[in-house]
Design an enzyme around this catalytic site. Structure first.
Site, PDB file in Angstrom:
ATOM      1  N   ARG A 161       0.839  -1.191   0.000  1.00 31.62           N
ATOM      2  CA  ARG A 161       0.000   0.000   0.000  1.00 31.62           C
ATOM      3  C   ARG A 161       0.881   1.250   0.000  1.00 31.62           C
ATOM      4  O   ARG A 161       1.533   1.555   0.994  1.00 31.62           O
ATOM      5  CB  ARG A 161      -0.936   0.025   1.214  1.00 31.62           C
ATOM      6  CG  ARG A 161      -1.824   1.266   1.246  1.00 31.62           C
ATOM      7  CD  ARG A 161      -3.022   1.133   2.161  1.00 31.62           C
ATOM      8  NE  ARG A 161      -2.680   1.090   3.572  1.00 31.62           N
ATOM      9  CZ  ARG A 161      -3.585   1.111   4.556  1.00 31.62           C
ATOM     10  NH1 ARG A 161      -4.879   1.168   4.267  1.00 31.62           N
ATOM     11  NH2 ARG A 161      -3.212   1.063   5.816  1.00 31.62           N
ATOM     12  N   ASP A 441      -3.917   2.914  14.198  1.00 29.85           N
ATOM     13  CA  ASP A 441      -3.091   3.498  13.146  1.00 29.85           C
ATOM     14  C   ASP A 441      -3.629   4.889  12.843  1.00 29.85           C
ATOM     15  O   ASP A 441      -4.456   5.420  13.587  1.00 29.85           O
ATOM     16  CB  ASP A 441      -3.028   2.606  11.912  1.00 29.85           C
ATOM     17  CG  ASP A 441      -4.362   2.476  11.186  1.00 29.85           C
ATOM     18  OD1 ASP A 441      -5.343   3.152  11.564  1.00 29.85           O
ATOM     19  OD2 ASP A 441      -4.440   1.691  10.220  1.00 29.85           O
TER      20      ASP A 441
END
Length: 528
Positions: A161, A441
């Site tokens: 990603r 996160d």
């Protein structure tokens, strides 16, 4: 003729192997050809946000109704991506890469984005680690205990990603302007790994984050096609899965699939960023104030509608519908708390598998086996793309339904505590951190930050009747900051407190907390 890139960063070990002349020329060409278009699309986002602030509400696009109505499918998914029942995600540090690939998961999403602090050292080391993983040469020795780590014979399929289209890589300049962080991450990985992956009968696979519309998907399609041509790769060599993690993208799933149909393998329910996007887009509307984060679960109507629409849309087009991240992690030394967390995890994954998702995400290796057990039981075949879900009929009202629930003092304090703790870790170079037995996160920190801002701006009421005004918010921020100082403060904590206070108490809502935080990272590097 493409101009050369200028590197403005402290030299780190191994960067000469990653930043070769040929690799930099490849990235420079991507930036030169597509950088202006990317910047234009980011300006379009600002225009649309102003419309949201004035009351605009998204809907399915009338101008693309033909795409939604027609019969078509995406290019068939590669063999090693047919079974994705359990995917593990995590940052790109060397030990994590080895452990994730060895975890028993079907796939590992190596993350340069929400679980990674984009220091120059982290970006270069991450590219090195993934290159070495693909060539099978990666190893690691823990300096603390002397334990050696190396890859098993059988490993997870690797997906990468890159950072989102909104991010710049300010260490790298083309004609004096920062290049796209997306193109930098994507380009370096593809350049260095496509040959090794082909030799293993795999390919360069990516997750694309934070897309807001089909035009941004079309940009990525053109970037990928150009990259394949430049490297002499057959069309469709690069495969992507798009995270549907913005409210606008939820209304354009068919269009996103269609724009990327030569390269897309599926869509993913990026649930945490999706909630963040929901809050941000409607931040000026008091009717869209959400309750405590803990009560905004995937069983809420607007999230369940989004999840089921994604399954129906993907399967109609021959693409995979991936479930979202469960933030639970194993809890040691507290069996009761661990069992309760496991019950939530099981319920979440059983819902996904029963609804028709083709796989799911876990944040910790300790949950891979349990996730696999659930999907093996409910989905014995490699995927469920044959499950059409014709019973699903989702309207704009379904996707915009506000969940009921209270705003509590505990919820307010939790948002502050999580936000401060996460920002402290992020500024120290760690973008993925366990807090209160959940893996946090940037996406989950964004929920905390934007909820606090929204509650304050609209004077939302706590369950006990108190109004969340500036004075109450400032007092709570001070109290929670002092608790963390008492537990052991440091410079990163003080910077986190200043930044978080500024963002929560601002007159306007900052698009992404990582944007000003990234500038702080750059200042640290310059001062070192």
């Amino acid at each position: 003729m493409t101009q050369s890139l200028t590197i403005q960063a402290p030299a780190v070990s191994g960067q000469e192997e990653i930043l070769t002349a040929a690799a930099l020329a490849f990235v420079a060409e991507l930036e030169e050809k597509f950088g202006g278009r990317r910047r234009g699309l980011m300006e379009d986002r600002k225009v649309l946000q102003k419309a949201f602030d004035l009351g605009y509400r998204p809907d399915f696009l009338p101008e693309t109704a033909k795409i939604r109505a027609e019969v078509w499918q995406v290019r068939p998914v590669p063999a090693d991506l047919q079974d994705r029942r359990v995917e593990i995600t995590g940052p790109v540090d060397r030990k994590m890469v080895i452990n994730a690939l060895n975890s028993g998961a079907n796939c590992f999403m190596a993350d340069f984005e929400d679980s990674n602090t984009p220091t120059w050292a982290n970006q270069i080391a991450g590219q090195t680690n993934l290159r070495d993983a693909n060539t099978g040469t990666i190893s690691f020795t823990d300096a603390k205990n002397g334990k050696d780590y190396k890859l098993n014979d059988k490993t997870a399929v690797l997906l990468v990603r890159p950072r989102g289209l909104h991010m710049d890589e300010k260490h790298v300049l083309l004609e004096g302007a920062a290049v796209s962080a997306s193109f930098f991450d994507f380009g370096l990985y593809l350049f260095h790994s496509h040959a090794a992956l082909a030799a293993k009968k795999s390919g360069p696979y990516f997750y694309l984050p934070k897309l807001e519309n089909w035009q941004e998907a079309a940009l990525w399609s053109d970037v990928i096609c150009h990259a394949e041509d430049a490297l002499g790769l057959a069309r469709g060599t690069v495969r992507v899965t798009v995270l549907i993690e913005t409210i606008t993208a939820a209304f354009q799933m068919d269009e996103i699939l269609h724009s990327l149909k030569d390269h897309i393998a599926g869509l993913n329910c990026g649930r945490w960023d999706y909630i963040f996007s929901f809050i941000k887009k409607f931040s000026r509307d008091p009717a869209f104030v959400l309750p405590d984060r803990s009560s905004v679960t995937m069983t809420c109507h607007f999230l369940r509608a989004y999840s089921q629409l994604l399954i129906k849309t993907c399967h109609r087009r021959g693409a995979h519908a991936m479930g979202g991240m469960a933030a639970q992690i194993p809890i040691k030394n507290d069996e009761d708390a661990n069992n309760k967390a496991l019950e939530k995890f099981i319920a979440d994954k059983e819902r996904e598998a029963t609804d028709g998702h083709d796989g799911t995400w876990v944040a910790h290796p300790g949950l891979v086996a349990k996730g696999r057990e659930i999907f093996d039981r409910i989905m014995p075949q490699p995927n469920q793309t044959g499950l059409m879900r014709d019973d699903v009929d989702v309207t704009a009202n379904d996707l915009l339904a506000i969940p009921a629930g209270e705003i509590t003092e505990a919820g307010l304090r939790a948002n502050i505590h999580i936000g401060l703790q996460y920002m402290r870790a992020w500024l120290s170079g760690n973008g993925c951190v366990p807090i209160h037995n959940l893996m946090e996160d940037a996406a989950t920190a964004e929920i905390s930050r934007t909820q606090l801002w929204q509650w304050r701006v609209h004077g939302a009421k706590l369950a006990d009747g108190r109004v969340i005004d500036d004075a109450l918010m400032a007092d709570m921020l001070t109290q929670e900051s002092d608790k963390l100082r008492a537990a052991g403060g440091d410079d990163y904590l003080e910077d986190a407190i200043r930044l978080f206070d500024t963002l929560v108490m601002a007159d306007t809502l900052e698009d992404f907390l990582t944007t000003p935080a990234y500038d702080m990272i750059l200042s640290y590097e310059q001062a070192a």
